[in-house]
Design an enzyme around this catalytic site. Sequence first.
Site, PDB file in Angstrom:
ATOM      1  N   GLU A  75       0.842  -1.206   0.000  1.00 16.40           N
ATOM      2  CA  GLU A  75       0.000   0.000   0.000  1.00 16.40           C
ATOM      3  C   GLU A  75       0.875   1.254   0.000  1.00 16.40           C
ATOM      4  OE1 GLU A  75      -1.349   1.884   3.353  1.00 16.40           O
ATOM      5  OE2 GLU A  75      -0.976   0.227   4.724  1.00 16.40           O
ATOM      6  N   LYS A  96      -5.325  10.938   0.763  1.00 12.88           N
ATOM      7  CA  LYS A  96      -5.437   9.564   1.275  1.00 12.88           C
ATOM      8  C   LYS A  96      -6.728   8.978   0.718  1.00 12.88           C
ATOM      9  CE  LYS A  96      -6.301   7.365   5.776  1.00 12.88           C
ATOM     10  NZ  LYS A  96      -6.314   7.579   7.237  1.00 12.88           N
ATOM     11  N   VAL A 112      -5.365   0.491   3.034  1.00 12.06           N
ATOM     12  CA  VAL A 112      -5.550  -0.959   2.924  1.00 12.06           C
ATOM     13  C   VAL A 112      -6.792  -1.266   2.091  1.00 12.06           C
ATOM     14  CG1 VAL A 112      -6.131  -3.047   4.233  1.00 12.06           C
ATOM     15  CG2 VAL A 112      -4.309  -1.534   5.044  1.00 12.06           C
ATOM     16  N   ASP A 120     -16.345   5.663  14.389  1.00  8.95           N
ATOM     17  CA  ASP A 120     -15.196   5.594  13.483  1.00  8.95           C
ATOM     18  C   ASP A 120     -14.676   4.170  13.403  1.00  8.95           C
ATOM     19  OD1 ASP A 120     -12.948   5.891  11.967  1.00  8.95           O
ATOM     20  OD2 ASP A 120     -12.147   7.599  13.066  1.00  8.95           O
ATOM     21  N   SER A 132     -12.654   1.834  10.545  1.00 10.49           N
ATOM     22  CA  SER A 132     -11.979   1.909   9.247  1.00 10.49           C
ATOM     23  C   SER A 132     -12.737   1.119   8.188  1.00 10.49           C
ATOM     24  CB  SER A 132     -10.557   1.362   9.372  1.00 10.49           C
ATOM     25  OG  SER A 132      -9.937   1.367   8.109  1.00 10.49           O
ATOM     26  N   ALA A 133     -12.783   1.678   6.999  1.00  8.78           N
ATOM     27  CA  ALA A 133     -13.394   0.985   5.857  1.00  8.78           C
ATOM     28  C   ALA A 133     -12.600  -0.263   5.481  1.00  8.78           C
ATOM     29  CB  ALA A 133     -13.480   1.945   4.667  1.00  8.78           C
ATOM     30  N   ASP A 134     -11.392  -0.388   6.041  1.00  4.11           N
ATOM     31  CA  ASP A 134     -10.593  -1.594   5.769  1.00  4.11           C
ATOM     32  C   ASP A 134     -11.389  -2.859   6.090  1.00  4.11           C
ATOM     33  OD1 ASP A 134      -8.534   0.170   5.282  1.00  4.11           O
ATOM     34  OD2 ASP A 134      -7.308  -0.409   7.011  1.00  4.11           O
ATOM     35  N   LYS A 147      -3.720  -1.502  14.121  1.00  4.90           N
ATOM     36  CA  LYS A 147      -2.949  -0.472  14.826  1.00  4.90           C
ATOM     37  C   LYS A 147      -3.384  -0.385  16.296  1.00  4.90           C
ATOM     38  CE  LYS A 147      -3.340   2.303  11.277  1.00  4.90           C
ATOM     39  NZ  LYS A 147      -3.271   1.528  10.047  1.00  4.90           N
TER      40      LYS A 147
HETATM   41  N1  PSU Z   1      -0.228   0.648   8.530  1.00  8.05           N
HETATM   42  C1  PSU Z   1       0.831   1.405   8.887  1.00  8.05           C
HETATM   43  N2  PSU Z   1       0.754   2.755   8.668  1.00  8.05           N
HETATM   44  C2  PSU Z   1      -0.353   3.340   8.072  1.00  8.05           C
HETATM   45  C3  PSU Z   1      -1.467   2.533   7.704  1.00  8.05           C
HETATM   46  C4  PSU Z   1      -1.339   1.193   7.956  1.00  8.05           C
HETATM   47  O1  PSU Z   1       1.827   0.885   9.408  1.00  8.05           O
HETATM   48  O2  PSU Z   1      -0.350   4.545   7.849  1.00  8.05           O
HETATM   49  C5  PSU Z   1      -2.699   3.136   7.017  1.00  8.05           C
HETATM   50  C6  PSU Z   1      -3.322   2.071   6.139  1.00  8.05           C
HETATM   51  O3  PSU Z   1      -3.366   2.581   4.831  1.00  8.05           O
HETATM   52  C7  PSU Z   1      -4.709   1.860   6.674  1.00  8.05           C
HETATM   53  C8  PSU Z   1      -5.023   3.230   7.167  1.00  8.05           C
HETATM   54  O4  PSU Z   1      -5.610   1.403   5.701  1.00  8.05           O
HETATM   55  O5  PSU Z   1      -3.788   3.584   7.825  1.00  8.05           O
HETATM   56  C9  PSU Z   1      -6.249   3.242   8.069  1.00  8.05           C
HETATM   57  O6  PSU Z   1      -6.781   4.528   8.099  1.00  8.05           O
HETATM   58  P1  PSU Z   1      -8.284   4.784   8.630  1.00  8.05           P
HETATM   59  O7  PSU Z   1      -8.212   4.454  10.097  1.00  8.05           O
HETATM   60  O8  PSU Z   1      -8.546   6.260   8.387  1.00  8.05           O
HETATM   61  O9  PSU Z   1      -9.165   3.889   7.851  1.00  8.05           O
HETATM   62 MN    MN Z   2     -11.326   6.266  10.210  1.00  7.33          MN
END
Ligand code: PSU
Ligand code: MN
Length: 314
Positions: free
Chosen positions: A26, A87, A107, A139, A141-143, A160
């Site tokens: 990614e 992003k 992701v 909140d 993640s859409a992941d 994370k």
């Molecule tokens: N893993 C990492 N660093 C990052 C991310 C993942 O070590 O920055 C990113 C990935 O792209 C993941 C995103 O999909 O953070 C999630 O963001 P959000 O919580 O806004 O969906």
């Molecule tokens: Mn988010």
Amino acid sequence: MSDTTLHLSPEVREALAARRPVVALESTIIAHGLPRPRNLAVADELEALVRSAGAVPATVAVLDGRPHVGLVKDQLERVAQDKSLTKLGQRDLAPALAAGASGATTVSATAFLAARAGIRVFATGGLGGVHRGWTEIQDESADLRLLARTRITVVCAGVKSILDVPATLQRLETLGVGILGYGTEHFPGFYLSSSGERVDWTVRTPEEVAAVMGAQDALGGPEAALVVAQPVPEAEQLDPVLHDRVLAEALVECRERGIRGQAVTPFLLDQLMRRTGGASLEANVAAVRGNVRLAARIAIAAARIEAAPVTEDL
Ligand code: PSU
Ligand code: MN
């Protein structure tokens, strides 16, 4: 008209045509997850790790309204250096293509484009998930939802640790996304080797992962992903006491500043890096390195199974 054709790098196109192992990477972690100029060095290193393991790297991004799977050198440099890159989650792809915009893929967007290109294995750091405080701010993640409907194997160091990990694991269960602990009975904690949560299934070799992928395909059913969760080695993890202290501080700061939506994850990762004097960055990079290496070995094992002659039980 938007250009929705997938632009494959020559290296990726040849590898896919010859059914050689390819690993998707990614770009959000490069553009928004790691500081410049270290991010370019890491991006180069990750691609080199995939190659030296015997697979082909396919870093995914959207450049000038075109979806790219596999970047050539100057494109990778642009992702690392161009501060105007946004992003992009999967839902942002259509507006970005129509507007001719450029952005790094999370992701969700990476898994979506990689799967469409026919790539089965994907490596990242930590998945997105359910944020702390989700009872008030919804909140998530859409992941997670994208992985519930995309047949791809994602190698990660868990989700994370800035997230609500038990709630995220619960959501993954509800969504039907399988999780394998790689060499561990515990779900990894991204910067930390363990989140303290248990996993139901443990594997110890790339061949075992490939066997699970084969069984997924043979069974049919929903096209869900497979999460392979590999811990960062204990010697390279962030000190857990330091982690808990600075994360609590960063979460307070995030709330006080009213940071929301897509900005939350990059903000917290940046805060942790500053507040640990860069130690979280080293743990993050160590985790991603390990994941990229393992993803290459899984892609190779999976390609071998695919190439093997089909035998039938009589
Ligand atoms: N893993 C990492 N660093 C990052 C991310 C993942 O070590 O920055 C990113 C990935 O792209 C993941 C995103 O999909 O953070 C999630 O963001 P959000 O919580 O806004 O969906
Ligand atoms: Mn988010």
